[in-house]
Write an enzyme that holds these catalytic residues in place. Structure first.
Site, short mmCIF file in Angstrom:
data_model
loop_
_atom_site.label_atom_id
_atom_site.label_comp_id
_atom_site.label_asym_id
_atom_site.label_seq_id
_atom_site.Cartn_x
_atom_site.Cartn_y
_atom_site.Cartn_z
N GLY A 188 31.97 16.90 -1.60
CA GLY A 188 32.44 15.86 -0.69
C GLY A 188 33.89 15.50 -0.98
O GLY A 188 34.82 16.23 -0.62
N HIS B 157 21.57 15.09 5.27
CA HIS B 157 22.41 14.52 4.21
C HIS B 157 21.93 13.09 3.90
O HIS B 157 21.48 12.38 4.79
CB HIS B 157 23.87 14.51 4.67
CG HIS B 157 24.82 14.18 3.56
ND1 HIS B 157 25.03 12.89 3.14
CD2 HIS B 157 25.56 14.97 2.76
CE1 HIS B 157 25.88 12.90 2.12
NE2 HIS B 157 26.23 14.14 1.87
N ASN C 73 32.45 19.28 2.49
CA ASN C 73 31.99 18.32 3.49
C ASN C 73 33.05 17.23 3.63
O ASN C 73 33.20 16.40 2.75
CB ASN C 73 30.64 17.73 3.02
CG ASN C 73 30.13 16.62 3.92
OD1 ASN C 73 30.67 16.38 5.00
ND2 ASN C 73 29.08 15.94 3.46
N TRP C 74 33.77 17.27 4.73
CA TRP C 74 34.90 16.34 4.91
C TRP C 74 34.44 14.95 5.37
O TRP C 74 35.24 14.05 5.51
CB TRP C 74 35.93 16.93 5.88
CG TRP C 74 36.61 18.18 5.37
CD1 TRP C 74 36.43 18.76 4.14
CD2 TRP C 74 37.54 19.01 6.07
NE1 TRP C 74 37.21 19.89 4.04
CE2 TRP C 74 37.90 20.08 5.20
CE3 TRP C 74 38.13 18.97 7.35
CZ2 TRP C 74 38.81 21.08 5.58
CZ3 TRP C 74 39.02 19.96 7.72
CH2 TRP C 74 39.36 21.01 6.85
N LYS C 75 33.18 14.81 5.65
CA LYS C 75 32.59 13.52 6.08
C LYS C 75 33.43 12.89 7.20
O LYS C 75 34.03 13.62 7.99
CB LYS C 75 32.44 12.59 4.86
CG LYS C 75 31.61 13.25 3.76
CD LYS C 75 31.11 12.30 2.71
CE LYS C 75 30.29 13.06 1.68
NZ LYS C 75 29.69 12.19 0.67
N GLU D 169 21.03 17.18 -3.90
CA GLU D 169 22.03 16.14 -4.00
C GLU D 169 21.37 14.83 -4.44
O GLU D 169 20.90 14.05 -3.60
CB GLU D 169 22.71 15.92 -2.65
CG GLU D 169 23.46 17.13 -2.15
CD GLU D 169 24.68 16.73 -1.34
OE1 GLU D 169 25.78 17.15 -1.70
OE2 GLU D 169 24.54 15.96 -0.39
N SER E 275 29.63 14.38 -6.58
CA SER E 275 30.83 14.18 -7.40
C SER E 275 31.31 15.46 -8.09
O SER E 275 31.75 15.42 -9.24
CB SER E 275 30.58 13.08 -8.45
OG SER E 275 30.21 11.88 -7.81
P1 PGA Z 1 30.76 13.84 -3.26
O1 PGA Z 1 29.87 14.13 -1.96
O2 PGA Z 1 31.19 15.20 -3.80
O3 PGA Z 1 31.92 13.04 -2.76
O4 PGA Z 1 29.90 13.11 -4.22
C1 PGA Z 1 28.90 15.14 -1.98
C2 PGA Z 1 28.14 15.09 -0.71
O5 PGA Z 1 27.86 13.99 -0.20
O6 PGA Z 1 27.78 16.14 -0.14
#
Ligand code: PGA
Length: 265
Positions: free
Chosen positions: A239, A94, A9-11, A166, A218
């Site tokens: 993420g 999300h 997930n590149w956000k 999550e 994370s």
């Molecule tokens: P993160 O994000 O791996 O940076 O904690 C995970 C997510 O929000 O899907």
């Protein structure tokens, strides 16, 4: 039985040319393998160009969001109908959508239905906040999120969906995912077991067995094999670490190594 699934997930990172470069680097390093599925979720802006560039033997694309109405006077929104030819999956609900953009249970329910209606497989995110956990409310929160989001779907549709556990407190804030707190395997085991039991109770044995459940929060290469060992975990929603081609490749390689060693007995 259930194929391992790893989603990046590149956000809200990378402009279109940066996204193209990251895909290029990943395609150079990651060989196509049938036993692990890898999905990339770039920003809405990059979906169209990446859908042309992507090697479909290696990757599938996902949207990070979309609006549930198919078309109409909804300034600033993009519908599932508009992206249905570009993506295989869509992330729905999300925690950043729930908490930063105030998406409520009703909206997420509508988005789940819209994804399925447009033949896009939803990746439904569920998870409790730190406060919920401290209050002993984790299962109640998961229950409410699942009940509402899945209520318009058939057993067959749930079976083909993905649910990502999550815990909100484990999701990195974007500053440094390597130093952020990760959930403990026993906490993940408990939540994932609860999710699968819910699906089994409401949608039947087959849906409960076949729905894929991911962990997110994370994720780094070091946790991959230990978390895949957890009963019922089928992969990761990644993420921060998915923005670094070397680290994301390491996550995928760790999953391959785990699989080669025999996977789940
Ligand atoms: P993160 O994000 O791996 O940076 O904690 C995970 C997510 O929000 O899907």
């Amino acid at each position: 039985m259930r194929k391992i699934l790893i989603v990046g997930n590149w956000k809200m990172h990378l402009n279109a040319s940066q996204a193209s470069l990251l895909l290029h680097r990943l395609q150079e390093r990651i060989p196509g393998r049938r036993d692990i599925e890898i999905v990339l979720a770039p920003s809405m802006l990059s979906l169209q160009p990446l859908s042309v560039q992507v090697d479909r033997r290696k990757f599938r694309l996902a949207s990070q969001n979309a609006y549930w109405r198919d078309e109409g006077p909804f300034t600033g929104e993009v519908s599932f109908t508009m992206i249905r030819d570009l993506v295989s999956y869509a992330i729905v609900g999300h925690s950043e959508r729930r908490h930063v953009f105030n998406e409520d249970l009703e909206t997420i329910k509508n988005k789940m239905a819209a994804a399925v209606r447009n033949e896009i497989m939803p990746i439904l995110c569920v998870g409790e906040t730190k406060q919920d956990r401290d209050d002993g409310e984790t299962k109640q929160v998961l229950h409410d999120q699942l009940m509402s989001a899945l209520s318009n779907l058939t057993a067959g549709e749930v079976q083909d969906s993905v649910i990502a556990y999550e815990p909100v407190w484990a999701i990195s804030d974007g500053s440094n995912y390597t130093e952020h707190i990760v959930a403990k395997p026993h906490q993940v085991a408990e939540a994932v077991n609860y999710i699968r039991r819910y699906v089994t109770d409401v949608f039947g044995e087959k849906a409960g067995k076949q729905v894929r459940v991911l962990y997110g929060g994370s994720t780094v290469p070091e946790i991959v094999s230990g978390f895949l060992d957890v009963e019922g975990v089928d992969g990761f929603l990644v993420g921060g670490a998915s923005l670094n081609y070397q680290v994301f490749t390491d996550i995928i390689e760790a999953a391959w190594r785990w699989q080669r060693k025999g996977g789940k007995e």
